[in-house]
Design an enzyme around this catalytic site. Structure first.
Site, mmCIF file in Angstrom:
data_model
loop_
_atom_site.group_PDB
_atom_site.id
_atom_site.type_symbol
_atom_site.label_atom_id
_atom_site.label_comp_id
_atom_site.label_asym_id
_atom_site.label_seq_id
_atom_site.Cartn_x
_atom_site.Cartn_y
_atom_site.Cartn_z
ATOM 1 N N SER A 69 -4.185 2.587 36.028
ATOM 2 C CA SER A 69 -4.760 3.927 35.975
ATOM 3 C C SER A 69 -3.749 5.008 35.574
ATOM 4 O O SER A 69 -4.147 6.108 35.195
ATOM 5 C CB SER A 69 -5.371 4.298 37.330
ATOM 6 O OG SER A 69 -4.375 4.431 38.323
ATOM 7 N N LYS A 91 -1.586 9.189 41.451
ATOM 8 C CA LYS A 91 -2.297 9.931 40.399
ATOM 9 C C LYS A 91 -1.472 11.167 40.046
ATOM 10 O O LYS A 91 -0.466 11.467 40.683
ATOM 11 C CB LYS A 91 -3.693 10.381 40.878
ATOM 12 C CG LYS A 91 -4.600 9.267 41.399
ATOM 13 C CD LYS A 91 -5.077 8.325 40.310
ATOM 14 C CE LYS A 91 -5.988 7.234 40.878
ATOM 15 N NZ LYS A 91 -6.314 6.202 39.880
#
Length: 279
Positions: A103, A176
């Protein structure tokens, strides 16, 4: 008429003529020593020098005790010191986490070990847009993690994880990039991401991705004390965009943030430094 003077005891014993120096009893009384006296003086100096060259008895005993300490005591002591240092580093300085998914590609790759700066939050750092951060799962972002059925390996892994030598055992952490912080309004439409109405330039995006990756949303105002996070591989990241119905409307509590990602520390062919508070 000649008078014969009696010999003195010293003269009689040696058969030598009487000394002619000043004083009585010859020159060895107050002047330079004779042969026997010089030898005795040399022996005295030798004994004194020998005593001066010896180490104090206490330090000699301590060295002997150190030399006599067996290896089965030395090794556990050294291991305990190493673990204590590792625990201090993990608690106050840096902690290592493993990247399990793509990701955040290509900034962070699957299998990378990243060093997270845990000292930054202790010195007043707050997450800012553009910084990659590691945070604890705020609630059902991750599926249940598989566990190892071997109790021995579980125990060893838990200990090593506790002192920070391996990634956390429960592995319920995510990484993230911060897009917006508390009070800011974030929106994505078409291929353009905006924060407070201003377009966000994202040079870190995975090749082939755009900012929205086919998912329009917003405008969303991030609650105070929260951050809005998204992955760099926007088309392969289940981030804030996909959890808008959860707690915080998809935003992550700042209290869940462990710290900024400062570096990739493994593997050697992907070492990278992002700075004290990320980039």
């Amino acid at each position: 008429m000649a008078v014969n003077l009696p010999e003195t005891p010293s003269d009689a014993g040696t058969g030598q003529p009487p000394a002619t120096g000043a004083g009585h009893g010859g020159g060895s009384a107050h002047g330079a020593p004779g042969n026997g006296g010089r030898a005795e003086a040399r022996r005295a100096r030798s004994r004194k020098a020998s005593k001066g060259s010896r180490a104090p008895k206490g330090s000699k005993d301590r060295r002997a005790r150190r030399r006599q300490r067996p290896w089965w005591i030395e090794i556990p002591v050294m291991a305990a010191i190493g673990l204590a240092v590792a625990l201090l580093i993990k608690t106050c300085l840096f902690q290592v986490f493993m990247i399990p998914s793509g990701s955040m590609e290509n900034t962070l790759r699957i299998g990378d070990r990243v060093g997270v700066n845990k000292l930054a939050p202790l010195t007043g750092w707050k997450p800012e847009p553009g910084q990659p951060v590691v945070f604890k799962d705020p609630g059902d972002w991750l599926p249940p993690q598989p566990t190892d059925g071997n109790p021995v390996s579980n125990a060893v892994g838990s200990v090593l994880s506790f002192v920070g030598l391996v990634p956390p055992k429960d592995d319920n952490y995510l990484v993230k990039r911060v897009i917006a912080t508390g009070g800011q309004t974030v929106q994505c439409s078409g291929t353009i991401l905006t924060v407070n109405g201003a377009k966000v330039d994202e040079p870190y995006l995975h090749p082939g991705d755009d900012s929205c990756a086919g998912l329009d949303f917003g405008p969303v105002t991030v609650p105070q004390g929260y951050v809005w996070v998204e992955g760099d591989h926007r088309s392969d990241s289940a981030d804030s965009r996909y959890h808008q119905r959860g707690p915080g409307g998809g935003a992550v509590p700042v209290d869940n943030v462990v710290g900024p990602v400062s570096a990739v520390v493994w593997p050697l062919n992907h070492l990278d430094w992002f700075g004290w508070v990320g980039r």
